[in-house]
Design an enzyme around this catalytic site. Structure first.
Site, PDB file in Angstrom:
ATOM      1  N   CYS A  51      26.781  36.566  31.171  1.00  0.00           N
ATOM      2  CA  CYS A  51      28.010  35.846  30.790  1.00  0.00           C
ATOM      3  C   CYS A  51      27.785  34.349  30.597  1.00  0.00           C
ATOM      4  O   CYS A  51      28.661  33.656  30.088  1.00  0.00           O
ATOM      5  CB  CYS A  51      29.099  36.090  31.826  1.00  0.00           C
ATOM      6  SG  CYS A  51      29.433  37.831  32.079  1.00  0.00           S
ATOM      7  N   HIS A  76      34.327  30.688  31.927  1.00  0.00           N
ATOM      8  CA  HIS A  76      34.086  32.110  31.661  1.00  0.00           C
ATOM      9  C   HIS A  76      35.269  32.936  32.164  1.00  0.00           C
ATOM     10  O   HIS A  76      35.723  32.784  33.298  1.00  0.00           O
ATOM     11  CB  HIS A  76      32.794  32.557  32.338  1.00  0.00           C
ATOM     12  CG  HIS A  76      32.593  34.035  32.257  1.00  0.00           C
ATOM     13  ND1 HIS A  76      32.657  34.709  31.054  1.00  0.00           N
ATOM     14  CD2 HIS A  76      32.383  34.967  33.211  1.00  0.00           C
ATOM     15  CE1 HIS A  76      32.472  35.998  31.282  1.00  0.00           C
ATOM     16  NE2 HIS A  76      32.305  36.179  32.579  1.00  0.00           N
ATOM     17  N   ASN A 130      37.051  40.573  30.266  1.00  0.00           N
ATOM     18  CA  ASN A 130      35.813  39.801  30.387  1.00  0.00           C
ATOM     19  C   ASN A 130      34.884  40.240  29.259  1.00  0.00           C
ATOM     20  O   ASN A 130      34.362  41.349  29.284  1.00  0.00           O
ATOM     21  CB  ASN A 130      35.190  40.077  31.766  1.00  0.00           C
ATOM     22  CG  ASN A 130      33.861  39.367  31.962  1.00  0.00           C
ATOM     23  OD1 ASN A 130      33.269  38.854  31.018  1.00  0.00           O
ATOM     24  ND2 ASN A 130      33.393  39.350  33.198  1.00  0.00           N
TER      25      ASN A 130
HETATM   26  N1  COA Z   1      42.552  49.719  40.898  1.00  0.00           N
HETATM   27  C1  COA Z   1      43.232  49.928  42.049  1.00  0.00           C
HETATM   28  N2  COA Z   1      42.750  49.623  43.262  1.00  0.00           N
HETATM   29  C2  COA Z   1      41.513  49.080  43.303  1.00  0.00           C
HETATM   30  C3  COA Z   1      40.754  48.840  42.143  1.00  0.00           C
HETATM   31  C4  COA Z   1      41.313  49.179  40.907  1.00  0.00           C
HETATM   32  N3  COA Z   1      40.678  48.997  39.737  1.00  0.00           N
HETATM   33  N4  COA Z   1      39.577  48.298  42.496  1.00  0.00           N
HETATM   34  C5  COA Z   1      39.587  48.186  43.838  1.00  0.00           C
HETATM   35  N5  COA Z   1      40.771  48.672  44.328  1.00  0.00           N
HETATM   36  C6  COA Z   1      41.210  48.721  45.714  1.00  0.00           C
HETATM   37  C7  COA Z   1      40.059  48.849  46.667  1.00  0.00           C
HETATM   38  O1  COA Z   1      39.712  50.192  46.928  1.00  0.00           O
HETATM   39  C8  COA Z   1      40.613  48.163  47.900  1.00  0.00           C
HETATM   40  O2  COA Z   1      41.469  49.050  48.561  1.00  0.00           O
HETATM   41  P1  COA Z   1      41.538  49.059  50.172  1.00  0.00           P
HETATM   42  O3  COA Z   1      42.031  47.693  50.553  1.00  0.00           O
HETATM   43  O4  COA Z   1      42.516  50.165  50.450  1.00  0.00           O
HETATM   44  O5  COA Z   1      40.145  49.330  50.626  1.00  0.00           O
HETATM   45  C9  COA Z   1      41.472  47.054  47.328  1.00  0.00           C
HETATM   46  O6  COA Z   1      41.828  47.479  46.002  1.00  0.00           O
HETATM   47  C10 COA Z   1      40.751  45.723  47.245  1.00  0.00           C
HETATM   48  O7  COA Z   1      39.457  45.946  46.691  1.00  0.00           O
HETATM   49  P2  COA Z   1      38.447  44.804  46.390  1.00  0.00           P
HETATM   50  O8  COA Z   1      37.145  45.360  45.926  1.00  0.00           O
HETATM   51  O9  COA Z   1      38.475  43.878  47.555  1.00  0.00           O
HETATM   52  O10 COA Z   1      39.172  44.147  45.149  1.00  0.00           O
HETATM   53  P3  COA Z   1      39.047  42.684  44.627  1.00  0.00           P
HETATM   54  O11 COA Z   1      40.295  41.958  44.858  1.00  0.00           O
HETATM   55  O12 COA Z   1      37.756  42.029  45.037  1.00  0.00           O
HETATM   56  O13 COA Z   1      38.967  42.942  43.058  1.00  0.00           O
HETATM   57  C11 COA Z   1      37.397  42.851  41.304  1.00  0.00           C
HETATM   58  C12 COA Z   1      37.872  43.623  42.511  1.00  0.00           C
HETATM   59  C13 COA Z   1      36.196  43.542  40.710  1.00  0.00           C
HETATM   60  C14 COA Z   1      38.532  42.795  40.289  1.00  0.00           C
HETATM   61  C15 COA Z   1      37.051  41.397  41.744  1.00  0.00           C
HETATM   62  O14 COA Z   1      36.193  41.448  42.850  1.00  0.00           O
HETATM   63  C16 COA Z   1      36.421  40.562  40.689  1.00  0.00           C
HETATM   64  O15 COA Z   1      37.041  40.193  39.698  1.00  0.00           O
HETATM   65  N6  COA Z   1      35.159  40.157  40.914  1.00  0.00           N
HETATM   66  C17 COA Z   1      34.447  39.234  40.050  1.00  0.00           C
HETATM   67  C18 COA Z   1      33.988  39.904  38.847  1.00  0.00           C
HETATM   68  C19 COA Z   1      33.182  38.984  38.040  1.00  0.00           C
HETATM   69  O16 COA Z   1      33.393  37.816  38.029  1.00  0.00           O
HETATM   70  N7  COA Z   1      32.232  39.583  37.373  1.00  0.00           N
HETATM   71  C20 COA Z   1      31.381  39.040  36.478  1.00  0.00           C
HETATM   72  C21 COA Z   1      31.048  37.673  36.405  1.00  0.00           C
HETATM   73  S1  COA Z   1      30.208  37.827  34.968  1.00  0.00           S
END
Ligand code: COA
Length: 339
Positions: free
Chosen positions: A112, A254, A284
């Site tokens: 990215c 980004h 993204n």
């Molecule tokens: N839909 C519904 N629920 C979801 C889910 C989805 N797509 N993904 C995760 N959950 C749930 C999880 O199971 C968890 O449930 P629990 O609390 O009962 O265990 C809860 O939501 C929180 O999960 P978590 O993994 O902590 O979510 P998050 O807030 O970290 O969001 C991302 C996940 C991937 C959206 C986030 O971490 C993110 O955007 N990360 C950065 C990504 C990034 O920048 N990538 C690339 C840079 S190039």
């Protein structure tokens, strides 16, 4: 005297097919409310079978050339992690498809951060006299590498391409790239990766594990790194350019997650309303995300000539990069969906 590198044109393209959160929720354990509130994404565009990264890059490149009012360049640099095939690079095909003749053309793989890394490579080529004019494209088709069962990646990534024409010019011209901050940290290479298909996982010529072709991501760790790296890199860059946070009219960061954009703004001391937001419409789009966001903002006249624009990116590698410019007077066309 070192010649400056000046933005002369910009263009972008996305595939026509929009995939909504509700559509994903039909096959994945997720829902529109969760995706919107946790990421800010409402929809993304995925390429149909038969549409390659090179096709999107060509469409965006054609728009950028038109925006710059030119039909030739000396060099094409394509930032992508999802090239048409593992070998050769895709840039030569893009150059040929654009009718650019036998120009130098190569790919950069910096996930990215790729578009900003490619801008710095273009600036180096122009400063050294290797090129007078360069086409830089950031393009990715991640939809081909998403595990349909993995809700942490499938909801986030969209396909797209954004391109810019850079030319030799003067440092005090609007559009001049004012400096760079680039960095990497290989200890985090597993945080976002396609593990298979390279020299590390050896098979007997065939893939060792078919699922190794999918992208995997440790979302929480990536989130923390994205905030820390983009904020620190932006601060370095602002110091080098001599701008304060209050000088930043727009920050094109980004487009990974709206919460990342807000946190970066808060850490930097930039108003949240100054962060360009385009991820709601396209998700993204990896190497394409910054030029897509800038094209969207310039078309809608949020970003205007003279505005001070900070760009900052973070991605797999880990890698990060920042640059800045004053927005130049250039023609910008709507993001194309004609691929
Ligand atoms: N839909 C519904 N629920 C979801 C889910 C989805 N797509 N993904 C995760 N959950 C749930 C999880 O199971 C968890 O449930 P629990 O609390 O009962 O265990 C809860 O939501 C929180 O999960 P978590 O993994 O902590 O979510 P998050 O807030 O970290 O969001 C991302 C996940 C991937 C959206 C986030 O971490 C993110 O955007 N990360 C950065 C990504 C990034 O920048 N990538 C690339 C840079 S190039």
């Amino acid at each position: 005297m070192i010649r400056a590198t000046v933005l002369a044109g910009i263009g972008a393209a996305i595939p026509p097919r929009s995939v909504t959160n509700d559509e994903l929720a039909r096959t994945l354990d997720t829902n529109d409310t969760w995706i919107r509130t946790r990421t800010g994404i409402r929809t993304r565009h995925w390429a149909d079978t038969g549409t390659s990264t090179g096709d999107l890059a060509t469409a965006a490149g054609a728009r950028a050339l038109k925006s710059a009012g030119v039909d030739s360049v000396d060099l094409v640099i394509l930032a992508t992690s999802t090239g048409n095939q593992p070998m050769p690079g895709t840039a030569p095909e893009v150059a040929t498809a654009l009718g650019l003749g036998h120009v130098a053309a190569y790919d950069i793989s910096a996930a990215c951060s790729g578009f900003l890394y490619a801008l710095s490579a273009a600036a180096g080529a122009i400063a050294s006299g290797v090129a007078e004019r360069v086409l830089v494209v950031g393009a990715d088709v991640w939809s081909t590498r998403l595990d349909p069962q993995d809700r942490s990646t499938t909801i986030i990534f969209g396909d797209g391409a954004g391109a810019a024409v850079l030319r030799a010019g003067d440092a005090d011209e609007p559009g001049a790239l004012l400096g760079f901050d680039l960095g990497s940290d290989g200890t985090g290479h597993e945080l976002a990766q396609v593990a298979g298909g390279g020299s590390r996982e050896r098979g007997s010529g065939l893939p060792a594990r078919p699922e190794g072709a999918y992208m995997t991501m440790q979302g929480k760790d990536m989130f923390t790194h994205a905030v820390n790296r983009m904020a620190a890199s932006s601060e370095q860059l602002l110091g080098r350019v001599g701008w304060s946070a209050a000088d930043v009219d727009w920050c094109a960061a980004h487009q990974a997650n709206i919460r990342i954009l807000h946190t970066v703004a808060d850490v930097l001391g930039v108003e949240r309303s100054r962060m360009l937001v385009h991820l709601d419409k396209v998700g993204n789009t990896s190497a394409a995300s910054i030029p897509l966001a800038l094209t969207d903002a310039a078309v809608s006249e949020r970003v205007k000539p003279g505005d001070r624009v900070l760009m900052t990116a973070f991605g797999g590698g880990l890698s990060w990069a920042s640059t800045a410019l004053r927005w130049p007077e250039i023609d910008v066309m709507e993001i194309s969906t004609e691929i």
